[in-house]
Design a protein around this motif. Structure first.
Motif, PDB file in Angstrom:
ATOM      1  N   ARG A 150       0.839  -1.202   0.000  1.00 18.59           N
ATOM      2  CA  ARG A 150       0.000   0.000   0.000  1.00 18.59           C
ATOM      3  C   ARG A 150       0.879   1.260   0.000  1.00 18.59           C
ATOM      4  O   ARG A 150       0.620   2.207  -0.738  1.00 18.59           O
ATOM      5  N   LEU A 151       1.923   1.255   0.809  1.00 17.88           N
ATOM      6  CA  LEU A 151       2.823   2.409   0.863  1.00 17.88           C
ATOM      7  C   LEU A 151       3.606   2.568  -0.441  1.00 17.88           C
ATOM      8  O   LEU A 151       3.827   3.685  -0.913  1.00 17.88           O
ATOM      9  N   ARG A 152       4.021   1.454  -1.034  1.00 16.44           N
ATOM     10  CA  ARG A 152       4.738   1.531  -2.319  1.00 16.44           C
ATOM     11  C   ARG A 152       3.803   2.017  -3.421  1.00 16.44           C
ATOM     12  O   ARG A 152       4.201   2.797  -4.285  1.00 16.44           O
ATOM     13  N   ASN A 153       2.556   1.586  -3.385  1.00 18.01           N
ATOM     14  CA  ASN A 153       1.572   2.079  -4.353  1.00 18.01           C
ATOM     15  C   ASN A 153       1.313   3.570  -4.148  1.00 18.01           C
ATOM     16  O   ASN A 153       0.992   4.280  -5.101  1.00 18.01           O
ATOM     17  N   GLY A 154       1.444   4.052  -2.900  1.00 21.04           N
ATOM     18  CA  GLY A 154       1.349   5.489  -2.636  1.00 21.04           C
ATOM     19  C   GLY A 154       2.460   6.260  -3.331  1.00 21.04           C
ATOM     20  O   GLY A 154       2.254   7.378  -3.821  1.00 21.04           O
ATOM     21  N   ILE A 155       3.643   5.672  -3.389  1.00 16.99           N
ATOM     22  CA  ILE A 155       4.744   6.294  -4.126  1.00 16.99           C
ATOM     23  C   ILE A 155       4.387   6.363  -5.611  1.00 16.99           C
ATOM     24  O   ILE A 155       4.598   7.390  -6.262  1.00 16.99           O
ATOM     25  N   ASN A 156       3.841   5.285  -6.147  1.00 24.38           N
ATOM     26  CA  ASN A 156       3.424   5.272  -7.558  1.00 24.38           C
ATOM     27  C   ASN A 156       2.398   6.358  -7.842  1.00 24.38           C
ATOM     28  O   ASN A 156       2.506   7.084  -8.832  1.00 24.38           O
ATOM     29  N   ALA A 157       1.397   6.467  -6.982  1.00 24.07           N
ATOM     30  CA  ALA A 157       0.334   7.457  -7.180  1.00 24.07           C
ATOM     31  C   ALA A 157       0.886   8.874  -7.099  1.00 24.07           C
ATOM     32  O   ALA A 157       0.508   9.748  -7.890  1.00 24.07           O
ATOM     33  N   ALA A 158       1.791   9.107  -6.160  1.00 26.69           N
ATOM     34  CA  ALA A 158       2.383  10.440  -6.036  1.00 26.69           C
ATOM     35  C   ALA A 158       3.237  10.757  -7.252  1.00 26.69           C
ATOM     36  O   ALA A 158       3.274  11.908  -7.715  1.00 26.69           O
ATOM     37  N   PHE A 159       3.925   9.755  -7.799  1.00 24.76           N
ATOM     38  CA  PHE A 159       4.751  10.014  -8.980  1.00 24.76           C
ATOM     39  C   PHE A 159       3.896  10.313 -10.209  1.00 24.76           C
ATOM     40  O   PHE A 159       4.288  11.128 -11.045  1.00 24.76           O
ATOM     41  N   VAL A 160       2.750   9.668 -10.319  1.00 21.94           N
ATOM     42  CA  VAL A 160       1.857   9.946 -11.457  1.00 21.94           C
ATOM     43  C   VAL A 160       1.477  11.428 -11.462  1.00 21.94           C
ATOM     44  O   VAL A 160       1.510  12.092 -12.501  1.00 21.94           O
ATOM     45  N   GLN A 161       1.153  11.953 -10.296  1.00 18.48           N
ATOM     46  CA  GLN A 161       0.800  13.370 -10.190  1.00 18.48           C
ATOM     47  C   GLN A 161       2.002  14.252 -10.534  1.00 18.48           C
ATOM     48  O   GLN A 161       1.875  15.232 -11.275  1.00 18.48           O
ATOM     49  N   LEU A 162       3.170  13.898 -10.036  1.00 20.23           N
ATOM     50  CA  LEU A 162       4.382  14.654 -10.334  1.00 20.23           C
ATOM     51  C   LEU A 162       4.702  14.599 -11.817  1.00 20.23           C
ATOM     52  O   LEU A 162       5.061  15.613 -12.429  1.00 20.23           O
ATOM     53  N   ASP A 163       4.538  13.433 -12.410  1.00 14.13           N
ATOM     54  CA  ASP A 163       4.827  13.255 -13.835  1.00 14.13           C
ATOM     55  C   ASP A 163       3.912  14.111 -14.705  1.00 14.13           C
ATOM     56  O   ASP A 163       4.341  14.637 -15.733  1.00 14.13           O
ATOM     57  N   GLU A 164       2.666  14.280 -14.299  1.00 20.46           N
ATOM     58  CA  GLU A 164       1.748  15.153 -15.042  1.00 20.46           C
ATOM     59  C   GLU A 164       2.269  16.586 -15.067  1.00 20.46           C
ATOM     60  O   GLU A 164       2.232  17.258 -16.104  1.00 20.46           O
ATOM     61  N   HIS A 165       2.780  17.040 -13.933  1.00 14.76           N
ATOM     62  CA  HIS A 165       3.297  18.408 -13.870  1.00 14.76           C
ATOM     63  C   HIS A 165       4.612  18.541 -14.631  1.00 14.76           C
ATOM     64  O   HIS A 165       4.875  19.593 -15.225  1.00 14.76           O
ATOM     65  N   LEU A 166       5.415  17.490 -14.649  1.00 17.52           N
ATOM     66  CA  LEU A 166       6.638  17.515 -15.455  1.00 17.52           C
ATOM     67  C   LEU A 166       6.295  17.613 -16.935  1.00 17.52           C
ATOM     68  O   LEU A 166       6.942  18.356 -17.686  1.00 17.52           O
TER      69      LEU A 166
END
Length: 181
Positions: free
Chosen positions: A28-44
């Motif tokens: 669950r915590l590792r999937n939280g990293i994935n979800a946070a990166f998706v949001q960051l990647d959109e802004h990149l």
């Protein structure tokens, strides 16, 4: 069955369920990293699109600043390549570290471009240019916030894999420490 057998079976069942629960928590915590990166990647991606538009607009106006434009284009290409390498597994330290370095180089090139824009007074009459600059600043603020969310998700995951007794299971399950940006 004797009382000792029941006790052993109970302890084994408790350990099994605890192990499954610890694994699920780490996932669950590792999937939280994935979800946070998706949001960051959109802004990149949004920042890359705005930088490209800005460069297309500026190149005819400031042809003597080719080195600045080339530096920003090169930095943007490095960020894109690093983000592409990070997308499949943003919890792996090496590609995230490369993305962090590429982002720092990009930030320096973007700061140089913004400084150059402030020194060219003749550009102030181009309203569409400054609309792009304002939009880019907004995307940068959002990217900074999403980077903080990513770093928080990484911190939570890293803290979980270092806590005893989950630390033992984390190494058995193959969980490694993630890297923040």
């Amino acid at each position: 069955m004797s009382g000792l057998n029941w006790t052993l079976w109970t302890v084994a069942a408790l350990l099994l369920f605890w192990g499954i629960g610890a694994y699920n928590r780490l996932m669950r915590l590792r999937n939280g990293i994935n979800a946070a990166f998706v949001q960051l990647d959109e802004h990149l991606s949004a920042r890359a699109a705005l930088c490209s538009k800005l460069l297309v607009l500026l190149e005819p106006l400031l042809s003597n600043e080719k080195a600045t434009f080339d530096a920003l284009e090169q930095a943007e290409a490095e960020v894109r390549a690093s983000a592409q390498a990070t997308r499949p597994r943003p919890y792996v330290a090496e590609p995230v570290g490369a993305l962090g370095v590429a982002s720092a180089v990009h930030a320096a090139a973007l700061t140089r471009l913004m400084s150059m824009l402030e020194h060219h007074a003749e550009l102030r009459e181009h309203a569409d240019l400054y609309a792009l600059v304002d939009e880019l600043k907004m995307v940068e603020r959002r990217r900074t916030f999403s980077r903080q969310l990513f770093n928080q998700a990484v911190w939570l995951f890293n803290e979980a894999i270092t806590q005893f007794p989950t630390r033992i299971l984390a190494s058995l399950y193959g969980f490694r420490e993630a890297r923040s940006l």
